[in-house]
Scaffold this motif. Structure first.
Motif: not given
Length: 134
Positions: A88-89, A111-113, A119-120
Motif C-alpha cells: 500500500k505504500v 500511500a495508495s487510497i 481508505k488505504a
C-alpha cells in the motif's frame, strides 16, 4: 540513495525563490513532485497522483535536507529511486544535484487510497512491479 535512478532535469524558476533569489523550502517539494510525476508518466505509464477512479496516491510523509542553496536560474538534476515499502505504500528517495554536487536529499512516502472512502488499498502487483523497476 539506492539505485536504480530516474533522472529528471529542472530549472529553478522565479516563483521558486524568495526575495534573495534563493529557492524557498516549499519549492523543493515541487521539484520532488515534478520528478515523480514524470517518472510515473514516462516509465510506469500511468497518470499521477490520480491513477484512475479507484486508485490515488497521497503523501503521508516527506523529508528534505538542504545541503547547498539553489538559486534562480540554476539547472538541477533530480535523481529518483522508488521502492515499495508494502503493498500500500511507496517511497521515493530523492537527491538534487547542482553543478555536480549534492544540494538536497530527501524522500516522499505515498500511500495508495480508494478516493471514494479515503481508505488505504493495495496497489496491484503489476503496478508495484512497474513502479519499482526503473
Amino acid at each position: 540513495m539506492s539505485s536504480p535512478e530516474f533522472v529528471f532535469e529542472e530549472t529553478v524558476r522565479i516563483y521558486d525563490t524568495d526575495t534573495q533569489g534563493i529557492a524557498h523550502y516549499a519549492s523543493y517539494y515541487r521539484f520532488f513532485t515534478n520528478a515523480i510525476e514524470n517518472y510515473m508518466k514516462e516509465k510506469v505509464g500511468i497518470s499521477y497522483p490520480i491513477v484512475n477512479d479507484n486508485l490515488w496516491f497521497v503523501m503521508v510523509e516527506s523529508q528534505a535536507i538542504y545541503k547547498r542553496p539553489l538559486r534562480l536560474g540554476d539547472q538541477i538534476t533530480v535523481l529518483l529511486s522508488p521502492k515499495a515499502l508494502s503493498k500500500k505504500v511507496v517511497r521515493f528517495d530523492i537527491t538534487i544535484i547542482k553543478g555536480g554536487e549534492k544540494a538536497t536529499e530527501g524522500y516522499v512516502v505515498q500511500a495508495s487510497i480508494d478516493p471514494k472512502n479515503w481508505k488505504a488499498i493495495e496497489i496491484p502487483d503489476e503496478l508495484i512491479e512497474k513502479i519499482t523497476k526503473v
